[in-house]
Design an enzyme around this catalytic site. Structure first.
Site, PDB file in Angstrom:
ATOM      1  N   PHE A 151      21.526  47.909  59.050  1.00 49.32           N
ATOM      2  CA  PHE A 151      22.285  49.155  58.887  1.00 49.32           C
ATOM      3  C   PHE A 151      21.652  50.087  57.868  1.00 49.32           C
ATOM      4  CE2 PHE A 151      24.670  49.742  54.936  1.00 49.32           C
ATOM      5  CZ  PHE A 151      24.395  48.564  54.271  1.00 49.32           C
ATOM      6  N   LYS A 152      20.772  49.553  57.011  1.00 48.15           N
ATOM      7  CA  LYS A 152      20.179  50.413  55.981  1.00 48.15           C
ATOM      8  C   LYS A 152      19.380  51.566  56.588  1.00 48.15           C
ATOM      9  CE  LYS A 152      20.454  47.225  52.162  1.00 48.15           C
ATOM     10  NZ  LYS A 152      21.070  46.061  52.840  1.00 48.15           N
ATOM     11  N   ASP A 153      18.909  51.398  57.828  1.00 52.03           N
ATOM     12  CA  ASP A 153      18.214  52.503  58.499  1.00 52.03           C
ATOM     13  C   ASP A 153      19.108  53.738  58.647  1.00 52.03           C
ATOM     14  OD1 ASP A 153      15.840  51.067  58.978  1.00 52.03           O
ATOM     15  OD2 ASP A 153      16.626  50.246  60.857  1.00 52.03           O
TER      16      ASP A 153
END
Ligand SMILES: *Cc1c(COP(=O)(O)O)cnc(C)c1O
Length: 482
Positions: free
Chosen positions: A125-127
């Site tokens: 999810f960091k993208d």
């Protein structure tokens, strides 16, 4: 919109979104927050329901970044949130949605769903935030004719998300430290196969903590830091938090038919960045019933939300778990929530976080502040390795869906907080391929691998091995930033 520190510095000063974009902590050691949260009107909420992701991101971000011209911000969000960037969808039909909502089934009298946040280039999810940050950094640096050298330490997810967000960006270099031969073959390949000349993978002969200590040592050399224009992209970065607010809105619209409905979110949590964005969405007026904080064996946050006691752990008390991206000893974004919980009283926040440094924590039970946690909708739970394995197996058997270890912690804890009539959305924070060992243990089969990643371990790798020595790393950085 003006930004203030949770510890009080800068009240009465002017700090815009662009001012704090490239920085980290405020000068008094606090974290930046807007002086007040922008509110979303009923009309806006109705209008936003049908917007494509990029345009929803534009509408939300512009409330926090009023010093960036609308046309520039719209261009940045449209370039960031495309089906080409978030292309690792498991169901082709969903590619345009960026964060598709997958309903597993009805549990506890309401739908239980996963909000897919890991379809970006590094499958975590960091993208979602980091890709925007890459474009925002490039835009802001170009505007001021500046350059930036990002230094970081990673055991996997953060480092690769930063590298994929910054690769090829003008004015930016990334120096990423990782522990030599300590990451999985997949994660190593993901980072080290990047051939971009502005990305430097540094394999340190040591463990992850050594890498982090080197980053700290370099950051504490203020002269070096200023001379070499060193910055970071860690989870306290405000733009990362605010970019994450967007998918709470998107998930809400996908799970409901009208804005009179309420939903709950469960968030697999480590540094409290992701769930802090949920808190902000709720403060803006999103109809959120509960924000469920799910931790693994490193349960600093679960302990707080059950007892009112915040007790940071020593590194010797921090477990290495099978959901490693949640292995934290303290939750670096938690101070933002505490600021709101205490009615935005910077003097008290300063005192409490002094207590964290001097005494290892604080207790809000005794003062009565803890009772207010309810008003903010927060509850919590924790998960263990056995829970995670059982949940991966159960979701696979019951719903034919493979989930990663962090998402499994979320589903496990979500099931303890279901309410009839309130849809429960679990944020899916990574794809199973990143944590294959536990998938094999749970399912006795290989994790699903998105097509773009087949054979990635065989690609040529670009990295240097350096001794566990901050001076050596400084010399390496200095040679390449002249
Ligand atoms: C970073 C990360 C988390 C924790 O997110 P926070 O914002 O630190 O709470 C959870 N799951 C995965 C897969 C991550 O990479």
């Amino acid at each position: 919109m003006n930004y203030i520190s949770t510890r009080g510095a800068g009240i009465g000063e002017r700090h815009t979104f662009s001012d704090i974009l490239l920085g980290g902590l405020a000068k008094d050691g606090g974290l930046y927050l807007p002086n007040e949260y922008p509110k979303v009107s009923a009309d806006e909420l109705a209008r936003w329901r049908t917007l494509p992701y990029a345009d929803l991101a534009f509408e939300i971000l512009r409330k926090f970044s009023d010093d960036i011209p609308d046309e520039d911000l719209r261009e940045l969000t449209r370039r960031t949130y495309t089906a080409q960037v978030y292309c690792n969808v498991r169901d082709e039909e969903n590619a345009a949605q960026i964060t598709p909502l997958k309903t597993l089934g009805v549990e506890g009298g309401a739908p239980l769903s996963l909000l897919e946040l890991s379809n970006g280039p590094t499958l975590a999810f960091k993208d979602m935030a980091m890709q925007l940050l890459g474009n925002l950094f490039e835009y802001t640096l170009a505007k001021h004719g500046q350059t930036l050298n990002i230094l970081g330490a990673t055991s996997g997810d953060t480092g690769s998300a930063a590298e994929y967000a910054m690769r090829g960006k003008k004015g930016i270099r990334v120096f990423m430290l990782s522990p030599h031969k300590k990451m999985s073959a997949f994660q190593t390949a993901q980072m080290y196969s990047l051939q971009d000349p502005n990305i430097f993978n540094i394999a340190v002969e040591g463990v992850f903590d050594d890498c982090q200590d080197i980053v700290k040592a370099v950051s504490n050399d203020h002269a070096f830091k200023a001379r070499q224009k060193i910055g970071t992209v860690n989870s306290i970065n405000w733009a990362r938090v605010v970019a994450q607010v967007v998918y709470y809105f998107k998930g809400y619209f996908a799970a409901t038919k009208s804005n009179d409905e309420r939903v709950s979110f469960t968030v697999p949590s480590g540094n409290f960045g992701n769930v802090c964005a949920g808190h902000i969405a709720r403060m803006m007026g999103l109809p959120v019933e509960k924000l469920v904080v799910a931790t693994n064996e490193n349960d600093v946050l679960d302990e707080f939300f059950r007892t009112g006691i915040y007790r940071v752990r020593k590194s010797s008390e921090t477990y290495h778990t099978s959901s490693p991206s949640m292995d934290i000893s303290k939750a670096s974004n938690f101070e933002r929530f505490v600021f709101d919980l205490l009615g935005r009283d910077p003097a008290r926040v300063l005192q409490l976080f002094r207590d964290v440094e001097e005494k290892g924590g604080f207790d809000l039970q005794a003062s009565g502040d803890f009772a207010r946690v309810q008003e903010f909708g927060f509850v919590s739970g924790r998960s263990s390795h056995d829970d995670r394995v059982d949940t991966i197996r159960d979701v696979f058997e019951q719903y034919d869906t493979m989930i990663d270890t962090h998402t499994a912690d979320g589903v496990k804890v979500a099931r303890e907080h279901l309410q009839a009539g309130i849809p429960m959305i679990v944020l899916e924070t990574a794809q199973p391929i990143k944590f294959g060992e536990t998938i094999r243990e749970a399912l006795e089969r290989e994790p699903e691998r998105p097509a773009a990643f087949s054979g990635i371990e065989d690609l040529p790798q670009r990295f240097v091995v350096l001794a566990n020595d901050a001076e050596r790393v400084k010399a390496f950085v200095a040679e390449r930033t002249r």
